[in-house]
Scaffold this motif. Structure first.
Motif, mmCIF file in Angstrom:
data_model
loop_
_atom_site.group_PDB
_atom_site.id
_atom_site.type_symbol
_atom_site.label_atom_id
_atom_site.label_comp_id
_atom_site.label_asym_id
_atom_site.label_seq_id
_atom_site.Cartn_x
_atom_site.Cartn_y
_atom_site.Cartn_z
ATOM 1 N N TRP A 165 50.286 -49.079 32.743
ATOM 2 C CA TRP A 165 49.891 -47.679 32.910
ATOM 3 C C TRP A 165 49.995 -47.309 34.384
ATOM 4 O O TRP A 165 49.001 -47.253 35.115
ATOM 5 N N GLU A 167 49.018 -41.895 33.328
ATOM 6 C CA GLU A 167 48.569 -43.217 32.859
ATOM 7 C C GLU A 167 47.642 -43.869 33.874
ATOM 8 O O GLU A 167 46.608 -44.438 33.523
ATOM 9 N N ASN A 174 51.343 -44.756 17.564
ATOM 10 C CA ASN A 174 51.379 -45.891 18.474
ATOM 11 C C ASN A 174 49.926 -46.161 18.840
ATOM 12 O O ASN A 174 49.257 -45.292 19.388
ATOM 13 N N ASP A 194 47.369 -48.008 21.019
ATOM 14 C CA ASP A 194 47.179 -48.820 22.233
ATOM 15 C C ASP A 194 45.942 -49.688 22.068
ATOM 16 O O ASP A 194 44.901 -49.217 21.589
ATOM 17 N N LYS A 198 44.820 -39.637 29.213
ATOM 18 C CA LYS A 198 46.003 -40.398 28.786
ATOM 19 C C LYS A 198 46.894 -39.587 27.854
ATOM 20 O O LYS A 198 48.071 -39.879 27.687
ATOM 21 N N GLU A 252 57.825 -48.188 19.283
ATOM 22 C CA GLU A 252 56.670 -48.733 19.994
ATOM 23 C C GLU A 252 56.217 -50.085 19.446
ATOM 24 O O GLU A 252 55.120 -50.555 19.763
#
Ligand code: GAL
Length: 424
Positions: A30, A35, A295, A297, A333, A373
């Motif tokens: 990030w 990020e 996606n 994280d 984000k 991803e």
């Protein structure tokens, strides 16, 4: 006297405060403007608890370089305590025994009741929770510079043929239609949005989750490939090596009209002082309204030789799951909090739209894992796919039928080492 006793109290308190502090090293990628701001939320909250943060940030959208570093460090025997690791790859690390499950914590914190169901199932490896979820990104977004559209009296495209038409008009007017670079990861994001938009979620799942050879080589896939290829003339002149965040900057500066990218783009907009959804608009990628390619994280905890480090990991995991962290991190984000019942006060319109789309898609079966991803297939399959797509895109004379065959062959070649569905 009072002064002396205060001094004594401080002296007594000092070693204890230091002993209570933990040190944690976190590997992640990030590093772009938005990020980095989000990662900083984690770092600051961690430090505010009297802990030490060791940053192992490795540049590069999509995390290709970060994963290389993670592999070599782990093989050399010193993995970081925590790493941004996600999707199917997580299960491979878990199978090899490198990860420290967080099942106890999950049970105590009743994560099952708090998380979106697909989040729990994505992180479940043979009954164990193998990572802490951090945020949910939607991949199938179209970002566009509204003033450019206004100036040229263009309507935002809702289908891929409309997008092609708009792109041709923009190009004729001397404006770069698509802000994007040529790396395989960015191309894969564009490709999967076309596949989801033109083929629908059923086709998408049969192709990229089940990896059905007939679907990979069929007419629908060839059509998606042709569509993908037809966009190659709309990239910026400097597209070679252009990073996703540099592409976003082009959009912000009015040097390009559109970008197809996950909603970390939104983080970049916020970092640049934009209010997402206003001058730079967010729309579902053409044909994908109501569909959601996700996606997820997550941070995985790597087994460590010293138990003191286990405590640091546990504290970090607890922090990640607090609603305050979830709110502040995900707002910057561009993602959605993983806690399903969280109010999204203070989130921008794009974030609220994404959360609604997610809930709807989860209900009606239009929620699909992002192939770009690594949510749908193991890294080897993902890489094979990206390579075939990038070669095809780079070749002005690329042939869709041949590429579809290559896609299926490449996947077959690596598939022997991995059986879909065996993990969960
Ligand atoms: C993704 C990652 C996101 C995002 C993006 C661009 O792979 O999951 O968190 O930041 O890369 O770097």
């Amino acid at each position: 006297m009072r002064y002396l006793s205060a001094l004594l109290l401080c002296a007594l308190a000092l070693p204890r405060a230091q002993a209570a502090g933990h040190s944690i090293e976190v590997l992640h990628w990030w590093t772009a403007g938005g990020e980095a701001k989000a990662a900083n939320v984690l770092k600051q909250r961690w430090q505010a608890q009297g802990n030490r943060w060791v940053d192992a940030a490795i540049d590069g959208g999509g995390g290709g370089s970060a994963m290389l570093v993670l592999r070599s460090r782990t093989l050399a025997g010193h993995p970081p305590q925590a790493a941004h690791l996600k999707g199917v790859e997580l299960h491979e690390w878990a199978r090899l025994g490198f990860l420290r499950p967080v099942s106890d914590l999950a049970r105590r914190g009743q994560w099952d009741m708090r998380l979106y169901p697909f989040v729990s199932s994505t992180l479940n490896h043979q009954g164990q929770m193998i990572a802490v979820p951090v945020g949910i990104h939607r991949i199938n977004w179209l970002w566009l510079n509204q003033p450019i559209f206004d100036r040229h009296k263009l309507t935002p495209p809702r289908t891929w043929s409309e997008l092609l038409l708009v792109a041709s008009k923009l190009k004729a007017a001397g404006i770069t239609p698509l802000a994007m670079g040529d790396d395989p990861w960015q191309l894969a994001i564009l490709f999967e949005s076309i596949a989801l938009g033109e083929g629908g979620s059923d086709f998408y799942r049969r192709a990229f989750v089940n990896l059905e050879p007939k679907v990979l080589t069929g007419e629908q896939m060839q059509q998606v490939l042709r569509r993908f290829h037809s966009l190659r003339t709309f990239l910026p002149a400097n597209h070679v090596g252009l990073k996703w965040n540099q592409a976003t900057q082009m959009l912000i500066d009015g040097q390009a009209a559109m970008q197809l990218m996950g909603d970390w783009t939104k983080g970049e907009l916020i970092a640049a002082g934009e209010i997402p959804g206003q001058r730079i608009r967010c729309l579902p990628a053409p044909g994908t309204a109501g569909r959601f390619s996700y996606n997820l994280d997550s941070l995985a905890l790597f087994r460590q030789p010293q138990s003191r480090q286990d405590q640091a990991q546990q504290r970090l995991a607890e922090l990640l799951m607090t609603p305050e962290f979830q709110r502040d991190f995900n707002r910057l984000k561009g993602s959605i909090p993983v806690l399903a019942d969280m109010e999204l006060n203070g989130f921008d319109r794009c974030g609220k739209d994404a959360a609604q789309a997610l809930q709807r898609a989860e209900r009606d079966g239009s929620l699909v894992p992002s192939v770009a991803e690594g949510m749908a297939t193991p890294p080897r399959v993902q890489q094979a796919l990206q390579e075939v797509l990038a070669n095809y895109f780079a070749d002005a004379n690329g042939d869709a039928a041949e590429t579809a065959q290559r896609l299926a062959q490449a996947i077959r070649a690596v598939q022997a080492e991995w059986q879909p569905g065996a993990e969960h």
